[in-house]
Design an enzyme around this catalytic site. Structure first.
Site, PDB file in Angstrom:
ATOM      1  N   TYR A   1      -2.476  -0.415  10.173  1.00 52.73           N
ATOM      2  CA  TYR A   1      -2.361  -0.841   8.779  1.00 52.73           C
ATOM      3  C   TYR A   1      -1.061  -0.327   8.159  1.00 52.73           C
ATOM      4  O   TYR A   1      -0.341  -1.069   7.478  1.00 52.73           O
ATOM      5  CB  TYR A   1      -3.567  -0.317   8.014  1.00 52.73           C
ATOM      6  CG  TYR A   1      -3.595  -0.626   6.539  1.00 52.73           C
ATOM      7  CD1 TYR A   1      -3.847  -1.919   6.086  1.00 52.73           C
ATOM      8  CD2 TYR A   1      -3.403   0.378   5.591  1.00 52.73           C
ATOM      9  CE1 TYR A   1      -3.897  -2.201   4.726  1.00 52.73           C
ATOM     10  CE2 TYR A   1      -3.459   0.104   4.236  1.00 52.73           C
ATOM     11  CZ  TYR A   1      -3.712  -1.181   3.805  1.00 52.73           C
ATOM     12  OH  TYR A   1      -3.761  -1.459   2.461  1.00 52.73           O
TER      13      TYR A   1
ATOM     14  N   SER B   1       0.856  -1.182   0.000  1.00 60.10           N
ATOM     15  CA  SER B   1       0.000   0.000   0.000  1.00 60.10           C
ATOM     16  C   SER B   1       0.892   1.232   0.000  1.00 60.10           C
ATOM     17  O   SER B   1       2.034   1.181   0.474  1.00 60.10           O
ATOM     18  CB  SER B   1      -0.903   0.024   1.236  1.00 60.10           C
ATOM     19  OG  SER B   1      -1.671   1.218   1.277  1.00 60.10           O
TER      20      SER B   1
END
Length: 259
Positions: free
Chosen positions: A158, A144
């Site tokens: 995250y 990501s």
């Protein structure tokens, strides 16, 4: 890039039942791969695989909770028992409930790290021996831009896991190169998936899109295309790298980063 042909190759996609994962499964299956759709939601994985078979494509499904290390290893074993080989491992499954930093508790952090990062270790370890016997293979992770490049409120857990994924990619690439196994990743930006609902309604998404240099949210197929390239013969000399697929959103000049 020449049209890649994955005939005779087996591709395992975790988190493959919907969103980016389903797009990855669809694209590889369209290029003649035998795709294994692995997901925590077993019934949804079965439905995704059935939809591919209805198109005349080759797909099967497995239910797996990747927060459990033994299930990650067993998943690879099931693929090998059913198909006899594993050519491409794509770890796409992720866990990231939007949570303020002050509210993060051990179970939430533990599951986030287990699914997003630790499972990548156990899946790759289980796949290594089979890929070595075959003379090589590809390991690809959905990373990501959140963590390695930018940060967003409510995603500290995250971000930490995805920064770890990028570290794994580089280190594992060095260790597995001798076995002709490449290790790479794709860093998605803002992609139009059900997970985008975590960030707000349609108006919020439209505002985000206006701040992206290419003027739109990404689509799951944009990520799948990068995965297909990294698994293809055209990327045979690429390892230890990540491809950012974000429409230019993380460029320093982008208003998505600097309003």
């Amino acid at each position: 890039m020449p049209n890649p042909d994955f005939a005779g190759k087996v591709v395992l996609v975790t988190g493959g039942a919907q969103g980016i994962g389903a797009a990855i499964c669809q694209l590889f299956a369209r290029h003649a791969a035998t795709v294994v759709v692995a997901d925590l939601q077993g019934e949804l994985a079965q439905a995704t695989a059935a939809a591919l078979r209805a198109q005349g494509l080759q797909a099967s499904a497995c239910q797996c909770d990747l927060a459990e290390p033994e299930q990650a290893a067993a998943l690879v074993g099931r693929v090998l028992a059913q198909h006899g080989r594993l050519d491409v491992l794509i770890h796409n499954a992720a866990y990231f409930p939007l949570t303020a930093f002050a509210d993060i508790r051990p179970p939430l952090l533990q599951r986030t790290l287990a699914v997003n990062l630790q499972a990548l270790f156990w899946l790759s370890q289980a796949a290594q021996a089979a890929m070595r016997r075959q003379g090589g293979g590809r390991i690809i992770a959905t990373s990501s831009v959140t963590g390695p490049r930018v940060a967003y409120p409510g995603l500290a857990h995250y971000a930490a896991s995805k920064a770890g994924v990028n570290g794994f990619i580089r280190a594992a690439a060095l260790e597995l190169a001798a076995d002709r196994i490449t290790v790479n990743g794709v860093e998605p930006g803002m992609i139009r998936t059900p997970a985008m609902d975590n960030l707000g309604d349609a108006d919020v998404n439209a505002a985000i899109a206006r701040g992206i240099p290419l003027g739109r949210l990404g689509e799951p197929g944009d990520i799948a295309a990068a995965m297909l390239f990294l698994a293809s013969d055209a990327a045979a000399y690429i390892t230890g790298q990540t491809i950012v697929v974000d429409g230019g959103a993380t460029l320093p000049e982008s208003s998505a980063v600097m309003p």
